[in-house]
Motif scaffolding. Structure first.
Motif, mmCIF file in Angstrom:
data_model
loop_
_atom_site.group_PDB
_atom_site.id
_atom_site.type_symbol
_atom_site.label_atom_id
_atom_site.label_comp_id
_atom_site.label_asym_id
_atom_site.label_seq_id
_atom_site.Cartn_x
_atom_site.Cartn_y
_atom_site.Cartn_z
ATOM 1 N N TRP A 47 0.835 -1.199 0.000
ATOM 2 C CA TRP A 47 0.000 0.000 0.000
ATOM 3 C C TRP A 47 0.869 1.248 0.000
ATOM 4 C CZ3 TRP A 47 -5.031 -0.986 -0.605
ATOM 5 C CH2 TRP A 47 -5.499 -2.248 -0.223
ATOM 6 N N SER A 48 0.257 2.355 -0.367
ATOM 7 C CA SER A 48 0.815 3.688 -0.136
ATOM 8 C C SER A 48 -0.375 4.559 0.230
ATOM 9 C CB SER A 48 1.544 4.214 -1.375
ATOM 10 O OG SER A 48 0.672 4.291 -2.470
ATOM 11 N N LEU A 49 -0.103 5.731 0.751
ATOM 12 C CA LEU A 49 -1.226 6.590 1.141
ATOM 13 C C LEU A 49 -0.908 8.056 0.934
ATOM 14 C CD1 LEU A 49 -0.755 8.186 4.031
ATOM 15 C CD2 LEU A 49 -1.275 5.991 4.996
ATOM 16 N N ILE A 50 -1.969 8.822 0.850
ATOM 17 C CA ILE A 50 -1.891 10.277 0.825
ATOM 18 C C ILE A 50 -2.916 10.774 1.839
ATOM 19 C CG2 ILE A 50 -2.294 12.377 -0.523
ATOM 20 C CD1 ILE A 50 -1.313 10.882 -2.972
ATOM 21 N N TRP A 51 -2.468 11.656 2.724
ATOM 22 C CA TRP A 51 -3.376 12.214 3.728
ATOM 23 C C TRP A 51 -4.345 13.196 3.081
ATOM 24 C CZ3 TRP A 51 -3.565 9.856 8.156
ATOM 25 C CH2 TRP A 51 -2.433 9.268 8.696
ATOM 26 N N LYS A 52 -5.612 13.078 3.429
ATOM 27 C CA LYS A 52 -6.610 14.104 3.069
ATOM 28 C C LYS A 52 -6.539 15.175 4.148
ATOM 29 C CE LYS A 52 -9.559 14.082 0.276
ATOM 30 N NZ LYS A 52 -9.611 14.814 -0.965
ATOM 31 N N ASN A 53 -6.769 14.784 5.367
ATOM 32 C CA ASN A 53 -6.552 15.579 6.573
ATOM 33 C C ASN A 53 -6.497 14.562 7.719
ATOM 34 O OD1 ASN A 53 -9.237 14.922 6.573
ATOM 35 N ND2 ASN A 53 -9.989 16.971 6.945
ATOM 36 N N GLU A 54 -5.397 14.568 8.408
ATOM 37 C CA GLU A 54 -5.108 13.559 9.420
ATOM 38 C C GLU A 54 -6.289 13.358 10.362
ATOM 39 O OE1 GLU A 54 -2.021 13.056 13.040
ATOM 40 O OE2 GLU A 54 -1.444 14.425 11.476
ATOM 41 N N PRO A 55 -6.772 12.192 10.660
ATOM 42 C CA PRO A 55 -6.261 10.864 10.343
ATOM 43 C C PRO A 55 -6.907 10.239 9.106
ATOM 44 C CG PRO A 55 -7.970 10.599 11.971
ATOM 45 C CD PRO A 55 -7.881 12.080 11.649
ATOM 46 N N ILE A 56 -7.497 11.044 8.226
ATOM 47 C CA ILE A 56 -8.188 10.522 7.040
ATOM 48 C C ILE A 56 -7.210 10.466 5.862
ATOM 49 C CG2 ILE A 56 -10.170 10.799 5.501
ATOM 50 C CD1 ILE A 56 -10.821 10.383 8.547
ATOM 51 N N ALA A 57 -7.198 9.291 5.183
ATOM 52 C CA ALA A 57 -6.244 9.115 4.086
ATOM 53 C C ALA A 57 -6.882 8.374 2.920
ATOM 54 C CB ALA A 57 -5.027 8.334 4.576
ATOM 55 N N ILE A 58 -6.269 8.556 1.750
ATOM 56 C CA ILE A 58 -6.589 7.760 0.567
ATOM 57 C C ILE A 58 -5.533 6.660 0.508
ATOM 58 C CG2 ILE A 58 -6.815 7.742 -1.941
ATOM 59 C CD1 ILE A 58 -7.164 10.818 -1.775
ATOM 60 N N LEU A 59 -5.966 5.419 0.450
ATOM 61 C CA LEU A 59 -5.036 4.300 0.319
ATOM 62 C C LEU A 59 -4.948 3.872 -1.135
ATOM 63 C CD1 LEU A 59 -5.835 1.865 3.279
ATOM 64 C CD2 LEU A 59 -3.729 3.123 2.880
ATOM 65 N N TYR A 60 -3.736 3.539 -1.573
ATOM 66 C CA TYR A 60 -3.498 3.040 -2.919
ATOM 67 C C TYR A 60 -2.891 1.645 -2.804
ATOM 68 C CZ TYR A 60 -4.167 7.839 -4.415
ATOM 69 O OH TYR A 60 -4.702 9.082 -4.652
#
Length: 185
Positions: A47-60
């Motif tokens: 996986w990798s991720l990008i934070w939308k706004n902590e603790p919410i993230a988009i997982l790839y």
């Protein structure tokens, strides 16, 4: 040689209907989690991720496809995320990561100043009120020692040992023949 994996985060519940998830980071700065190119979960998936706004993230996923639905995100709840130990940044002299203590020999100093091995550091715990070391004794019993300068005054990572100064009383975990004994200095 097997690569050492370090638990750095846990995936929480989904957030909304578009596949966003809560991610609980155990790093000093949660934002650093997205700097790792590859996170490995406890199922072996990448996986990798990008934070939308902590603790919410988009997982790839490993193919760079985002988790795109709440249903898919629900299947990931409570998965642990790991990185390889060798992906950590280098530290200054006399600095170390707590994970580096695991597997070190614990030695106590006897009255004659000789250091005697008595166990191996099996886990490092940090629940917010202070770090402690779980030491598996040669007798297979376990003791918990506060990770303070008074109780662990010497750490020699290169030689693979730490000096332990036991507090006056240490509780020993119960086992078959030993129900809650207390060791004293």
């Amino acid at each position: 040689m097997k690569r050492q994996l370090v638990h750095v985060a846990t995936i929480g519940k989904p957030h909304g209907v578009n596949g966003l998830v809560r991610v609980y980071s155990y790093l000093e700065k949660a934002t650093n989690l997205q700097n790792y190119k590859e996170l490995i979960d406890n199922h072996g998936e990448r996986w990798s991720l990008i934070w939308k706004n902590e603790p919410i993230a988009i997982l790839y996923d490993g193919n760079k496809n985002p988790v795109d639905s709440r249903t898919n995100a629900e299947h990931l709840t409570n998965r642990k995320l790991y990185v390889t130990r060798d992906s950590f940044s280098d530290l200054e002299e006399e600095e170390f990561y707590l994970v580096d203590l695991i597997g070190l020999q614990a030695r106590v100093q006897k009255i004659n100043q000789q250091k005697e091995a008595f166990g191996i550091i099996d886990h490092v715990h940090d629940y917010g009120a202070g770090t402690s070391l779980e030491i598996k004794l040669d007798s297979k019993e376990i003791i918990i020692v506060p990770f303070t300068k008074q109780c662990v005054p010497v750490i020699d990572l290169e030689a693979g040992w730490v000096k332990i100064c036991l507090p006056h009383f240490i509780e020993v975990s119960p086992n078959e023949g030993n129900k809650g004994n207390v060791l004293a200095d």
